[in-house]
Design an enzyme around this catalytic site. Structure first.
Site, PDB file in Angstrom:
ATOM      1  N   THR A 144       0.793  -1.080   0.004  1.00 22.34           N
ATOM      2  CA  THR A 144      -0.115   0.000   0.117  1.00 22.34           C
ATOM      3  C   THR A 144       0.773   1.430  -0.022  1.00 22.34           C
ATOM      4  O   THR A 144       1.939   1.298   0.595  1.00 22.34           O
ATOM      5  CB  THR A 144      -1.001  -0.018   1.124  1.00 22.34           C
ATOM      6  OG1 THR A 144      -1.449   1.224   1.314  1.00 22.34           O
ATOM      7  CG2 THR A 144      -0.173  -0.264   2.742  1.00 22.34           C
ATOM      8  N   SER A 179      -1.321   3.290  10.574  1.00 21.22           N
ATOM      9  CA  SER A 179      -2.188   2.229  11.266  1.00 21.22           C
ATOM     10  C   SER A 179      -1.416   1.060  11.624  1.00 21.22           C
ATOM     11  O   SER A 179      -0.468   0.693  10.794  1.00 21.22           O
ATOM     12  CB  SER A 179      -3.386   2.060  10.553  1.00 21.22           C
ATOM     13  OG  SER A 179      -3.112   1.254   9.427  1.00 21.22           O
ATOM     14  N   TYR A 181      -2.655  -1.876  10.514  1.00 13.80           N
ATOM     15  CA  TYR A 181      -2.739  -2.318   9.312  1.00 13.80           C
ATOM     16  C   TYR A 181      -1.572  -2.005   8.496  1.00 13.80           C
ATOM     17  O   TYR A 181      -0.889  -2.819   7.638  1.00 13.80           O
ATOM     18  CB  TYR A 181      -4.286  -2.130   8.560  1.00 13.80           C
ATOM     19  CG  TYR A 181      -4.122  -1.935   7.303  1.00 13.80           C
ATOM     20  CD1 TYR A 181      -3.911  -3.339   6.443  1.00 13.80           C
ATOM     21  CD2 TYR A 181      -4.129  -0.859   6.441  1.00 13.80           C
ATOM     22  CE1 TYR A 181      -3.845  -3.294   5.133  1.00 13.80           C
ATOM     23  CE2 TYR A 181      -3.919  -1.028   5.059  1.00 13.80           C
ATOM     24  CZ  TYR A 181      -3.833  -2.341   4.462  1.00 13.80           C
ATOM     25  OH  TYR A 181      -3.707  -2.284   3.108  1.00 13.80           O
ATOM     26  N   HIS A 182      -1.400  -0.784   8.289  1.00  7.89           N
ATOM     27  CA  HIS A 182      -0.292  -0.380   7.535  1.00  7.89           C
ATOM     28  C   HIS A 182       1.107  -0.694   7.690  1.00  7.89           C
ATOM     29  O   HIS A 182       1.732  -1.403   6.888  1.00  7.89           O
ATOM     30  CB  HIS A 182      -0.481   1.230   7.127  1.00  7.89           C
ATOM     31  CG  HIS A 182      -1.283   1.727   6.500  1.00  7.89           C
ATOM     32  ND1 HIS A 182      -2.650   2.242   6.997  1.00  7.89           N
ATOM     33  CD2 HIS A 182      -1.897   1.815   5.046  1.00  7.89           C
ATOM     34  CE1 HIS A 182      -3.545   2.715   5.877  1.00  7.89           C
ATOM     35  NE2 HIS A 182      -3.095   2.385   4.750  1.00  7.89           N
ATOM     36  N   LYS A 185       1.752  -4.342   6.582  1.00  6.94           N
ATOM     37  CA  LYS A 185       2.273  -4.251   5.264  1.00  6.94           C
ATOM     38  C   LYS A 185       3.647  -3.976   5.048  1.00  6.94           C
ATOM     39  O   LYS A 185       4.492  -4.678   4.166  1.00  6.94           O
ATOM     40  CB  LYS A 185       1.314  -3.277   4.480  1.00  6.94           C
ATOM     41  CG  LYS A 185      -0.019  -3.503   3.931  1.00  6.94           C
ATOM     42  CD  LYS A 185      -0.138  -4.780   3.240  1.00  6.94           C
ATOM     43  CE  LYS A 185      -1.761  -4.712   2.754  1.00  6.94           C
ATOM     44  NZ  LYS A 185      -2.056  -5.499   1.532  1.00  6.94           N
TER      45      LYS A 185
HETATM   46  N1  USQ Z   1     -11.878   9.507   4.961  1.00  4.90           N
HETATM   47  C1  USQ Z   1     -12.646  10.951   4.915  1.00  4.90           C
HETATM   48  N2  USQ Z   1     -14.059  10.505   5.344  1.00  4.90           N
HETATM   49  C2  USQ Z   1     -14.605   9.132   5.113  1.00  4.90           C
HETATM   50  C3  USQ Z   1     -13.636   8.147   5.108  1.00  4.90           C
HETATM   51  C4  USQ Z   1     -12.239   8.634   4.772  1.00  4.90           C
HETATM   52  O1  USQ Z   1     -12.107  12.080   5.113  1.00  4.90           O
HETATM   53  O2  USQ Z   1     -15.658   9.053   5.371  1.00  4.90           O
HETATM   54  C5  USQ Z   1     -10.209  10.235   4.623  1.00  4.90           C
HETATM   55  C6  USQ Z   1      -9.164   9.532   5.800  1.00  4.90           C
HETATM   56  O3  USQ Z   1      -9.236  10.230   7.028  1.00  4.90           O
HETATM   57  C7  USQ Z   1      -8.158   9.276   4.852  1.00  4.90           C
HETATM   58  C8  USQ Z   1      -8.521   9.307   3.570  1.00  4.90           C
HETATM   59  O4  USQ Z   1      -9.814   9.622   3.537  1.00  4.90           O
HETATM   60  O5  USQ Z   1      -7.351  10.576   5.345  1.00  4.90           O
HETATM   61  C9  USQ Z   1      -8.389   7.778   3.042  1.00  4.90           C
HETATM   62  O6  USQ Z   1      -9.192   6.807   3.620  1.00  4.90           O
HETATM   63  P1  USQ Z   1      -9.822   5.511   3.066  1.00  4.90           P
HETATM   64  O7  USQ Z   1     -10.408   5.177   4.264  1.00  4.90           O
HETATM   65  O8  USQ Z   1     -10.215   5.750   2.006  1.00  4.90           O
HETATM   66  O9  USQ Z   1      -8.410   4.871   2.958  1.00  4.90           O
HETATM   67  P2  USQ Z   1      -7.228   4.044   3.909  1.00  4.90           P
HETATM   68  O10 USQ Z   1      -7.639   3.992   5.366  1.00  4.90           O
HETATM   69  O11 USQ Z   1      -6.081   4.945   3.770  1.00  4.90           O
HETATM   70  O12 USQ Z   1      -7.108   2.621   3.319  1.00  4.90           O
HETATM   71  C10 USQ Z   1      -7.482   2.212   2.059  1.00  4.90           C
HETATM   72  C11 USQ Z   1      -7.859   1.000   1.880  1.00  4.90           C
HETATM   73  C12 USQ Z   1      -6.163   0.106   2.373  1.00  4.90           C
HETATM   74  C13 USQ Z   1      -5.217   0.499   1.255  1.00  4.90           C
HETATM   75  C14 USQ Z   1      -5.231   2.126   1.574  1.00  4.90           C
HETATM   76  C15 USQ Z   1      -4.132   2.783   0.293  1.00  4.90           C
HETATM   77  O13 USQ Z   1      -8.640   0.334   2.724  1.00  4.90           O
HETATM   78  O14 USQ Z   1      -6.643  -1.236   2.055  1.00  4.90           O
HETATM   79  O15 USQ Z   1      -3.927   0.166   1.653  1.00  4.90           O
HETATM   80  O16 USQ Z   1      -6.564   2.678   1.061  1.00  4.90           O
HETATM   81  S1  USQ Z   1      -3.444   4.171   0.877  1.00  4.90           S
HETATM   82  O17 USQ Z   1      -4.623   5.371   1.221  1.00  4.90           O
HETATM   83  O18 USQ Z   1      -2.717   4.841  -0.238  1.00  4.90           O
HETATM   84  O19 USQ Z   1      -2.366   3.898   1.864  1.00  4.90           O
END
Ligand code: USQ
Length: 396
Positions: A144, A179, A181-182, A185
């Site tokens: 990720t 996190s 989770y991260h 990875k």
């Molecule tokens: N966010 C909001 N509102 C929401 C949901 C999320 O503002 O209702 C924000 C979060 O605070 C965060 C961003 O949107 O800053 C991204 O959150 P996300 O839940 O879309 O993504 P994330 O937790 O980072 O995890 C997802 C996948 C994970 C993958 C990752 C890629 O669940 O499996 O590894 O994206 S990355 O984000 O590049 O790490």
């Protein structure tokens, strides 16, 4: 090629099986159906109804004229995994079989331990099983972009040149995951890199951004070929949640300032990129890292795009800032590279606005399913370990 997918029943695994079969590859895989259980544990369900694996296999045979070789089982069951690989004899193994939610890993000690046990030991088992059963196969491991965190410098693809006290080396770029989770990875990446070095395994470690979308071309309009789409606080990613919220008149839940920036990738591009990696394997012993995303966006920009597209459909959408349940930088520099896939032929296929429009119209018939679970939309899992539902911040 013979391609084995660990996690073949998931959001990415099921479309990848279709995409590869359409290109003439033989596809097999395993799954323990844990994603279905985790979403149920959140009190939710997929906005898009999905079939069980028997129906999926049936539809697969009908559409692609070939078998989907499937076995039910867990990557933590080492003998099951080694035997499955031994019997299938893959040229490539795609590892999508991990618990993918940052929020789920932050619920409490048990969920953090489960996440790291499931992901790190499952991946370690896969490395050993490949060494024993198919040492020449190529491991395409889903990592990720979140492994890198949000450093105040550009992010290279895995490695960077270091000049320290007069000596130079190419070293892994520092990981600053956000996190448990991260971090799981990150631990996987280290183990994979080590296995390539000592056993001569070959691997592509994909640092993938947030994937979004409801469709790839092979799905046509057969509902049995559709993949799941989650919208709960753990398994719903930000664009998916915003689209589902827009459809039922719930405010779009921007966490904090909303200037958090991430790399995003449409589902169809994720399929294309993984296929490029599969079809251009590295040499034996090589461990390579691809950053995989189409473009970077801020959360408040995404909310505005979803709002505009939903309003074109005649829906009234409001955006609200909520207290951020996560501990994360809300305003930060973000400039990752993504040159390796482009060098191998990746060309972005769609524009994000088009993809959001398609998602909204695919989700529209399922509004009632989303509405049924509207009470689980506001997050209550906080990174500080407490549990309290977040609320609107009027000052933004
Ligand atoms: N966010 C909001 N509102 C929401 C949901 C999320 O503002 O209702 C924000 C979060 O605070 C965060 C961003 O949107 O800053 C991204 O959150 P996300 O839940 O879309 O993504 P994330 O937790 O980072 O995890 C997802 C996948 C994970 C993958 C990752 C890629 O669940 O499996 O590894 O994206 S990355 O984000 O590049 O790490």
């Amino acid at each position: 090629m013979r391609v084995f997918i660990a996690g073949i029943d998931g959001y990415l695994g099921w479309p990848l099986a279709q995409h590869l079969a359409a290109r003439g590859h033989t596809v097999g895989g395993v799954d323990a159906f844990l994603r279905r259980e985790w979403v149920a544990e959140m009190g939710s369900h997929s906005a898009i109804p999905i079939c069980d694996i028997d129906e999926r296999q049936h539809a697969f045979r009908e559409h692609f004229g070939t078998e989907l070789h499937f076995r039910q089982g867990d990557l933590l069951d080492y003998d099951f995994l080694r035997t499955s690989l031994q019997d299938f004899q893959p040229d490539a193994v795609v590892h999508l079989g991990e618990m993918p939610s940052a929020a789920y890993s932050m619920i409490d000690a048990a969920h953090a331990a489960f996440t790291q046990q499931n992901n790190v030991i499952g991946s370690l088992n896969l490395l050993w099983a490949m060494k024993e059963a198919c040492p020449d196969a190529h491991l395409v491991k889903l990592g990720t972009m979140g492994e890198y965190g949000t450093p105040n410098v550009d992010i290279p693809e895995g490695f960077f040149e270091v000049d320290f006290r007069g000596r130079k080396d190419s070293l892994p770029f520092p990981r600053q995951a956000g996190s448990f989770y991260h971090w799981s990875k990150v631990h996987d990446s280290n183990n994979t890199m080590f296995a390539c070095k000592i056993w001569g395994l070959r691997s592509t470690d994909i640092m993938q951004g947030v994937v979004f979308g409801t469709q790839i071309d092979t799905m046509e309009d057969d509902p049995r070929l559709r993949s799941r789409l989650d919208f709960d606080q753990c398994f719903g990613t930000v664009i998916h949640r915003f689209c589902c919220q827009a459809l039922i008149g719930h405010p779009l839940t921007i966490y904090g300032a909303g200037q958090q920036t991430r790399g995003f990738l449409p589902l169809r591009d994720s399929m294309a990129c993984m296929t490029i990696a599969i079809e251009s394997p590295p040499a034996a012993g090589e461990y390579r890292v691809f950053n995989q995303f189409e473009s970077c966006y801020r959360v408040d920009e995404l909310a505005a795009m979803v709002q505009a597209e939903a309003e074109n459909l005649g829906l009234q959408v409001c955006l609200k800032h909520y207290g951020n349940p996560r501990t994360e930088a809300e305003k930060h520099y973000y400039n990752p590279d993504r040159n390796h896939l482009v060098a191998l032929g990746y060309e972005p296929t769609t524009n994000i606005r088009d993809e959001i429009r398609i998602m909204l119209s695919d989700l529209l018939p399922h509004r009632a399913r989303i509405q049924e679970k509207a009470d689980i939309l506001l997050p209550d899992i906080r990174w500080d370990g407490t549990k309290a539902r977040t609320s609107v911040i009027e000052s933004y």
